[in-house]
Design a protein around this motif. Structure first.
Motif, PDB file in Angstrom:
ATOM      1  N   ALA A 180       0.848  -0.877  -0.015  1.00 32.94           N
ATOM      2  CA  ALA A 180      -0.099  -0.132  -0.371  1.00 32.94           C
ATOM      3  C   ALA A 180       1.194   1.159   0.067  1.00 32.94           C
ATOM      4  N   SER A 181       1.915   1.070   1.187  1.00 33.10           N
ATOM      5  CA  SER A 181       2.595   2.094   0.782  1.00 33.10           C
ATOM      6  C   SER A 181       3.520   2.509  -0.228  1.00 33.10           C
ATOM      7  N   THR A 182       4.022   1.765  -0.957  1.00 31.38           N
ATOM      8  CA  THR A 182       4.621   1.961  -2.172  1.00 31.38           C
ATOM      9  C   THR A 182       3.597   2.270  -3.235  1.00 31.38           C
ATOM     10  N   THR A 183       2.293   1.835  -3.821  1.00 29.26           N
ATOM     11  CA  THR A 183       1.776   2.343  -4.356  1.00 29.26           C
ATOM     12  C   THR A 183       0.603   3.486  -4.306  1.00 29.26           C
ATOM     13  N   LEU A 184       0.653   3.994  -3.067  1.00 27.89           N
ATOM     14  CA  LEU A 184       0.593   5.357  -2.920  1.00 27.89           C
ATOM     15  C   LEU A 184       1.675   6.955  -3.150  1.00 27.89           C
ATOM     16  N   ALA A 185       3.012   5.974  -2.861  1.00 24.73           N
ATOM     17  CA  ALA A 185       3.969   6.766  -3.537  1.00 24.73           C
ATOM     18  C   ALA A 185       4.131   7.002  -4.902  1.00 24.73           C
ATOM     19  N   GLY A 186       3.726   5.716  -5.588  1.00 26.14           N
ATOM     20  CA  GLY A 186       3.589   5.928  -7.385  1.00 26.14           C
ATOM     21  C   GLY A 186       2.840   6.169  -7.886  1.00 26.14           C
ATOM     22  N   ILE A 187       1.928   6.785  -7.247  1.00 23.98           N
ATOM     23  CA  ILE A 187       0.257   7.355  -8.065  1.00 23.98           C
ATOM     24  C   ILE A 187       0.425   8.475  -7.607  1.00 23.98           C
ATOM     25  N   THR A 188       1.394   9.138  -6.774  1.00 24.11           N
ATOM     26  CA  THR A 188       1.274  10.608  -6.462  1.00 24.11           C
ATOM     27  C   THR A 188       2.077  11.792  -7.256  1.00 24.11           C
ATOM     28  N   VAL A 189       1.082  13.083  -7.566  1.00 20.82           N
ATOM     29  CA  VAL A 189       1.904  13.557  -8.207  1.00 20.82           C
ATOM     30  C   VAL A 189       2.989  14.255  -7.870  1.00 20.82           C
ATOM     31  N   ARG A 190       4.076  14.781  -8.646  1.00 22.64           N
ATOM     32  CA  ARG A 190       5.533  14.973  -8.230  1.00 22.64           C
ATOM     33  C   ARG A 190       5.615  16.306  -9.646  1.00 22.64           C
ATOM     34  N   THR A 191       5.335  17.238  -8.345  1.00 21.77           N
ATOM     35  CA  THR A 191       5.434  18.896  -9.304  1.00 21.77           C
ATOM     36  C   THR A 191       6.015  20.005  -7.561  1.00 21.77           C
ATOM     37  N   PRO A 192       7.341  20.152  -8.107  1.00 23.48           N
ATOM     38  CA  PRO A 192       7.308  21.466  -7.037  1.00 23.48           C
ATOM     39  C   PRO A 192       6.141  22.217  -6.344  1.00 23.48           C
ATOM     40  N   VAL A 193       5.945  21.996  -5.638  1.00 21.19           N
ATOM     41  CA  VAL A 193       4.967  22.509  -4.684  1.00 21.19           C
ATOM     42  C   VAL A 193       5.708  23.399  -3.267  1.00 21.19           C
ATOM     43  N   SER A 194       4.709  23.759  -2.495  1.00 21.41           N
ATOM     44  CA  SER A 194       4.967  24.693  -1.189  1.00 21.41           C
ATOM     45  C   SER A 194       5.019  24.276   0.136  1.00 21.41           C
ATOM     46  N   SER A 195       4.164  23.331  -0.070  1.00 20.82           N
ATOM     47  CA  SER A 195       3.643  22.683   0.813  1.00 20.82           C
ATOM     48  C   SER A 195       3.217  21.327   0.257  1.00 20.82           C
ATOM     49  N   ALA A 196       3.055  20.143   1.474  1.00 24.10           N
ATOM     50  CA  ALA A 196       2.689  18.828   1.672  1.00 24.10           C
ATOM     51  C   ALA A 196       1.980  18.412   2.176  1.00 24.10           C
ATOM     52  N   LEU A 197       1.144  17.543   2.598  1.00 22.97           N
ATOM     53  CA  LEU A 197       0.845  17.453   4.237  1.00 22.97           C
ATOM     54  C   LEU A 197       0.561  15.420   3.915  1.00 22.97           C
ATOM     55  N   ASP A 198       1.354  14.790   5.211  1.00 17.58           N
ATOM     56  CA  ASP A 198       1.723  13.209   5.154  1.00 17.58           C
ATOM     57  C   ASP A 198       1.091  13.266   6.238  1.00 17.58           C
ATOM     58  N   LEU A 199      -1.267  12.639   5.908  1.00 20.47           N
ATOM     59  CA  LEU A 199      -1.823  12.380   7.257  1.00 20.47           C
ATOM     60  C   LEU A 199      -2.018  10.750   7.197  1.00 20.47           C
ATOM     61  N   GLY A 200      -1.728  10.309   8.529  1.00 25.24           N
ATOM     62  CA  GLY A 200      -1.090   9.236   8.757  1.00 25.24           C
ATOM     63  C   GLY A 200      -0.091   8.716   8.318  1.00 25.24           C
ATOM     64  N   THR A 201       1.421   9.545   8.807  1.00 27.57           N
ATOM     65  CA  THR A 201       2.345   8.967   8.042  1.00 27.57           C
ATOM     66  C   THR A 201       2.660   7.912   8.668  1.00 27.57           C
ATOM     67  N   GLY A 202       2.761   7.082   9.642  1.00 25.34           N
ATOM     68  CA  GLY A 202       3.155   5.623   9.852  1.00 25.34           C
ATOM     69  C   GLY A 202       4.866   5.800  10.099  1.00 25.34           C
ATOM     70  N   SER A 203       5.479   4.859   9.346  1.00 24.31           N
ATOM     71  CA  SER A 203       6.531   5.253   9.598  1.00 24.31           C
ATOM     72  C   SER A 203       7.983   6.497   8.209  1.00 24.31           C
ATOM     73  N   GLY A 204       6.867   7.007   7.918  1.00 24.01           N
ATOM     74  CA  GLY A 204       7.517   8.418   6.826  1.00 24.01           C
ATOM     75  C   GLY A 204       7.691   8.290   5.613  1.00 24.01           C
ATOM     76  N   ILE A 205       6.886   7.090   5.130  1.00 24.41           N
ATOM     77  CA  ILE A 205       7.495   6.882   3.906  1.00 24.41           C
ATOM     78  C   ILE A 205       6.718   8.186   2.716  1.00 24.41           C
ATOM     79  N   GLN A 206       5.743   8.626   3.062  1.00 20.15           N
ATOM     80  CA  GLN A 206       5.395   9.400   2.035  1.00 20.15           C
ATOM     81  C   GLN A 206       6.065  10.943   2.324  1.00 20.15           C
ATOM     82  N   ALA A 207       5.906  11.501   3.748  1.00 16.25           N
ATOM     83  CA  ALA A 207       6.840  12.505   4.227  1.00 16.25           C
ATOM     84  C   ALA A 207       8.259  12.723   3.131  1.00 16.25           C
ATOM     85  N   LEU A 208       9.372  11.190   3.186  1.00 15.12           N
ATOM     86  CA  LEU A 208      10.374  11.547   2.640  1.00 15.12           C
ATOM     87  C   LEU A 208      10.037  11.610   1.450  1.00 15.12           C
TER      88      LEU A 208
END
Length: 519
Positions: free
Chosen positions: A154-182
């Motif tokens: 599930a972690s890698t699926t979400l990381a793979g579908i996330t839009v990766r463009t430069p942004v000013s701010s991002a929120l990782d809600l329910g971060t767990g071990s921090g992979i999405q924040a990373l």
């Protein structure tokens, strides 16, 4: 459960250098273990990896220590790591009963440290509870309420579908071990990570520090409570989406009735998004008797947001209950206790008239459009990750279609997207095919049937002629009235654009999200 002390930035850098020097990386593991053992380790099957790490090289020592949770002699650990620093910071502990100064005594890891390859080949490390890096065939197998899991599907699926463009701010809600924040730290100026479990926030600090990533603003709390009225350009969440009777396990059980947690998460995202911002979630949803599941999800979409919701899998209620009972280790308990827990799941589903449960992705983009685009579909077929560019392109195509009426569409120029092939299906020796299929070899890997006009249009769409002129030529070739052809074909063109088969060169869209230019 004990957690290591939070290392200082200097000590984290030194430990990171030691891990990389020993090739304790995703590539290094693959080279050491070989593909079968590497894949088995991802399924939490350790026997092949144990057989491959019988030597005393630093890499073999680190694999046994951090991935296989085996004690190793302190002398070997000292060759691979700054031993005293790791002991002082709490990454390692001496085996019970060992003399403090004897280098022959064994040491053990207090956490799982798992190498993870970044989007651009970075060497990252995900820190989680021992033995909880992935669930494997037997699930996480834990009844520890506050356990923090590491990298899973599930972690890698979400990381793979996330839009990766430069942004000013991002929120990782329910971060767990921090992979999405990373991941977010690589393209967001400011990252906020939240979790109801304070242990998870501690592990996120460790993951970011050991990966050499910037720190995040860590906040404790549920759903959007920790961020107040703050707004973001990107929101991502792999939430505790499991629909269960109660909130027994923090990492998976949302604690709300049915799919209310996912509904709340999605429906409240709009007011936390900046204009043009994206929110992307994994979720479960109920299929309720007498209710269309697509309409159920449509009601979740917040005002002013476009949405793309993809159902990837559906399980009947017995399959679903069995999956998560195994995940929690209940299948290894007393049979009567297992049966009672199973009954509780079925009672919950019966009370809510739930016949099955869907799983998939929910992507929102705050467009502010008067008539938002909401696409809800079932797509259980294989896809090619990463899909972030595909998600971005999907919403850009919605903007294009929303602002182009039929006349504008016919005046524009199109190009068949890269990696699209045309297949003719019919009996051997037949003069004409029964039908023609356009197929994508990348991204969503869609396939769609087209008629003779559609096949001809796609085949000659190279950007040199407008859509209207192409239809005029096809009409002349087929002996059809070009006026009628222009009248009935725009809907088919819109569908091919929406699904990514055709690239409108009058926009900034390119094939599957790349940049295109008018010729």
């Amino acid at each position: 459960m004990s957690t290591p002390s939070l290392p200082t930035p200097e000590s984290s850098a030194r430990l990171r250098e030691a891990l990389i020097a020993a090739s304790f990386t995703a590539d290094g593991l693959l080279d050491l273990l070989g593909a079968p053992a590497y894949a088995a380790l991802a399924r939490s099957e350790t026997v092949p990896a144990l057989r491959a790490t019988r030597g005393d090289t630093p890499l073999e020592t680190l694999v046994r220590l951090f991935l296989l949770q085996q004690p190793v002699p302190a002398a070997l650990a000292g060759v691979a790591l700054p031993l005293e620093q790791c002991l002082a910071d709490g990454w390692l502990v001496r085996e019970a009963g060992g003399a403090q100064d004897c280098v022959q005594d064994g040491v053990q890891a207090t956490v799982d440290v798992r190498p993870y390859g970044g989007d651009e080949g970075q060497d990252w490390f995900i820190v989680s509870d021992l033995g909880r890096a992935v669930g494997g065939a037997g699930g996480a197998g834990t009844r520890d309420e506050a356990v923090v899991l590491g990298v899973g599907g599930a972690s890698t699926t979400l990381a793979g579908i996330t839009v990766r463009t430069p942004v000013s701010s991002a929120l990782d809600l329910g971060t767990g071990s921090g992979i999405q924040a990373l991941h977010a730290a690589q393209h967001a100026t400011r990252v906020t990570a939240t979790d109801l479990n304070p242990r998870a926030l501690h592990f996120t600090r460790l993951t970011l520090a050991l990966s050499g990533a910037p720190g995040a603003d860590l906040r404790e709390g549920s759903l959007y409570d920790p961020v107040g009225d703050d707004t973001y350009d990107l929101i991502v969440s792999n939430p505790p989406f499991v629909i269960s009777p109660g909130a027994r396990l923090t990492y998976r059980d949302g604690g709300m009735g049915g799919d209310d947690l996912c509904r709340t998460l999605v429906s409240q995202a709009g007011e936390r998004l900046n204009e043009g911002g994206y929110a992307q979630f994994l979720a479960n949803w109920q299929h309720v008797e007498g209710e269309d599941w697509q309409e159920r999800l449509r009601s979740w979409v917040p005002r002013g947001c476009d949405a793309w919701i993809v159902q990837r899998d559906v399980q009947d209620i017995t399959q679903y209950a069995e999956l998560w009972l195994r995940d929690g280790g209940d299948h290894r308990t007393d049979p009567a206790q297992y049966a009672a827990r199973y009954e509780a799941w079925l009672d919950e589903f019966e009370a809510r008239k739930t016949k099955s449960v869907g799983f998939g992705w929910i992507a929102l983009r705050k467009s502010g459009a008067e008539f938002p685009s909401v696409t809800i579909e079932e797509w259980p077929h294989p896809v090619e990750q990463p899909l972030g560019p595909v998600v971005r392109a999907h919403f850009e195509r919605q903007d294009y279609l929303r602002t182009h009426d039929d006349a504008a569409l016919l005046a524009d120029h199109f190009k068949l997207a890269d990696e699209v092939v045309q297949e003719q299906i019919g009996l051997p020796g037949a003069e004409d095919p029964e039908y023609v299929v356009l197929r994508q070899n990348r991204g969503m890997r869609r396939a769609t049937k087209v008629d003779t006009v559609g096949a001809g249009f796609a085949g000659v769409s190279d950007g040199s002629l407008s859509a209207g002129r192409i239809l005029d030529a096809i009409g002349q070739l087929l002996g059809e009235d070009p006026v009628l052809l222009r009248d009935r074909t725009p809907d088919a063109i819109r569908l091919l654009v929406e699904q990514g088969f055709l690239e409108p060169l009058g926009s900034t869209l390119g094939p599957l999200g790349q940049v295109g230019h008018r010729r």
